[in-house]
Design a protein around this motif. Structure first.
Motif, PDB file in Angstrom:
ATOM      1  N   GLU A 169     -12.823  -9.279 -24.504  1.00 45.95           N
ATOM      2  CA  GLU A 169     -13.736 -10.346 -24.811  1.00 45.95           C
ATOM      3  C   GLU A 169     -14.115 -11.096 -23.694  1.00 45.95           C
ATOM      4  N   CYS A 170     -15.319 -11.982 -23.867  1.00 45.21           N
ATOM      5  CA  CYS A 170     -15.740 -12.663 -22.639  1.00 45.21           C
ATOM      6  C   CYS A 170     -15.880 -13.913 -23.299  1.00 45.21           C
ATOM      7  N   LEU A 171     -15.293 -15.073 -22.500  1.00 41.82           N
ATOM      8  CA  LEU A 171     -15.170 -16.373 -22.886  1.00 41.82           C
ATOM      9  C   LEU A 171     -16.332 -17.052 -22.179  1.00 41.82           C
ATOM     10  N   SER A 184     -17.844 -13.297 -29.432  1.00 45.72           N
ATOM     11  CA  SER A 184     -17.961 -12.986 -31.135  1.00 45.72           C
ATOM     12  C   SER A 184     -16.697 -13.433 -31.649  1.00 45.72           C
ATOM     13  N   THR A 185     -16.278 -14.650 -31.007  1.00 42.67           N
ATOM     14  CA  THR A 185     -15.007 -15.359 -31.298  1.00 42.67           C
ATOM     15  C   THR A 185     -15.012 -16.616 -31.027  1.00 42.67           C
ATOM     16  N   ASN A 186     -14.160 -17.640 -31.856  1.00 45.11           N
ATOM     17  CA  ASN A 186     -13.944 -18.884 -31.225  1.00 45.11           C
ATOM     18  C   ASN A 186     -12.555 -18.741 -30.395  1.00 45.11           C
ATOM     19  N   VAL A 243      -8.096 -15.820 -29.313  1.00 44.14           N
ATOM     20  CA  VAL A 243      -9.387 -15.854 -30.010  1.00 44.14           C
ATOM     21  C   VAL A 243      -9.308 -15.669 -31.332  1.00 44.14           C
ATOM     22  N   THR A 244     -10.369 -16.216 -32.136  1.00 43.90           N
ATOM     23  CA  THR A 244     -10.176 -15.824 -33.660  1.00 43.90           C
ATOM     24  C   THR A 244     -11.603 -15.402 -34.285  1.00 43.90           C
ATOM     25  N   VAL A 250      -6.569 -13.231 -35.394  1.00 44.36           N
ATOM     26  CA  VAL A 250      -6.042 -13.867 -34.214  1.00 44.36           C
ATOM     27  C   VAL A 250      -5.647 -12.962 -33.041  1.00 44.36           C
ATOM     28  N   MET A 251      -6.404 -12.949 -32.229  1.00 45.07           N
ATOM     29  CA  MET A 251      -5.980 -12.007 -30.898  1.00 45.07           C
ATOM     30  C   MET A 251      -5.608 -12.625 -29.692  1.00 45.07           C
ATOM     31  N   PRO A 252      -4.464 -12.328 -29.357  1.00 41.20           N
ATOM     32  CA  PRO A 252      -4.030 -13.187 -27.911  1.00 41.20           C
ATOM     33  C   PRO A 252      -4.573 -12.467 -26.652  1.00 41.20           C
TER      34      PRO A 252
END
Length: 286
Positions: A169-171, A184-186, A243-244, A250-252
């Motif tokens: 994921e990219c924050l 695509s997540t919070n 992220v969720t 819920v993904m660490p």
């Protein structure tokens, strides 16, 4: 891949399911979408996604195409025809088909598309057990990210940046260096002082349905939460980052831009919340 798709009132084989070339979703990204998790052939968080769908449609002044019950029947039938027990079902509603013009067309019926596909739950559980990698980059999206629009090109570029870096994921972060959300997540952290934090949704953040459900779980379990922005540097120094999303649960994240998070393993808070969310989502699916 979905075997059967619903398009504007009919179910068709996936390869034959089409919309008009002047559909405004295709030409202007003039539409919205929702994604439900599917647990045991049932819809997770149905009401939450429906509420957000109606809000997005109202914000864009797109007519609601059918009643909640009718749409539920379409979603469930698409799931059934695709024989999905565990996976996702995707809904897209656009303003419809009309000769290309930027202004809203008159008396145009919305287009509705639904697909469903299976998800390898074992693969997701394995990733959650070991943790995933993340990267960061500037947030270049438009100013109404609270609407779940199909205009996702900046998100696509951010996700591609993650993939090319070997990350999950990219924050994204704003002009002040504060993380907004994932592609695509919070985004969440347990900061270096042990406090659980996530950014509030008043600051151009999508009100994630999984995020909302997790807030209820957090309150029920008596976990202290601080809805306050955090910077990229704070995330890198955090005890945990996760992220969720409806497809992620819920993904660490155990690294960020190559910097190890905590001890480099999924933390107890993310692990506990993932288990609690999955239990509740399965129990309450309809």
């Amino acid at each position: 891949m979905s075997r059967v798709a619903y398009v504007n009132g009919t179910y068709r084989p996936h390869g034959q399911a089409v919309v008009h070339i002047e559909d405004r979703g295709f030409q202007f990204a003039d539409g919205v979408y929702e994604v439900w998790g599917v647990f045991g052939g049932r819809l997770a968080d149905f009401d939450g996604h429906m509420t957000r769908l109606h809000r997005s449609l109202n914000e864009l002044r797109i007519p609601i195409p059918m009643t909640r019950e009718a749409l539920k029947q379409v979603l469930n039938e698409t799931i059934r025809r695709n024989r999905v027990q565990n996976g996702i079902v995707y809904l897209q509603v656009t303003r419809g088909t009309a000769p290309r013009d930027h202004a809203f067309p008159q008396d145009t019926a919305p287009s509705v598309v639904v697909t469903a596909k299976r998800v390898d739950t074992a693969k997701g559980e394995a990733m959650a057990a070991r943790g995933a990698a993340g990267v960061t980059q500037p947030d270049i999206r438009w100013g109404r990210c609270d609407i779940k629009t199909v205009g996702l090109l900046p998100n696509v570029l951010a996700k591609q940046a993650a993939r090319e870096s070997g990350a999950y994921e990219c924050l994204m972060y704003d002009e002040m260096g504060l993380i907004t959300e994932g592609s695509s997540t919070n985004a969440w952290i347990v900061d270096e002082n042990g406090k659980l934090r996530t950014r509030d949704t008043q600051a151009n953040i999508l009100k994630g349905v999984t995020r909302t459900q997790l807030l209820d779980i957090i309150a029920e379990e008596g976990v202290e939460l601080d809805e306050r922005p955090f910077s990229v540097e704070e995330a890198k120094k955090a005890r945990e980052v996760f992220v969720t999303a409806a497809s992620t649960f819920v993904m660490p994240l155990v690294s960020l831009d190559g910097v190890r998070i905590g001890d480099g393993k999924p933390g107890p808070v993310a692990t506990r919340l993932r288990a609690a969310y999955l239990e509740q989502a399965d129990r309450d699916a309809v």
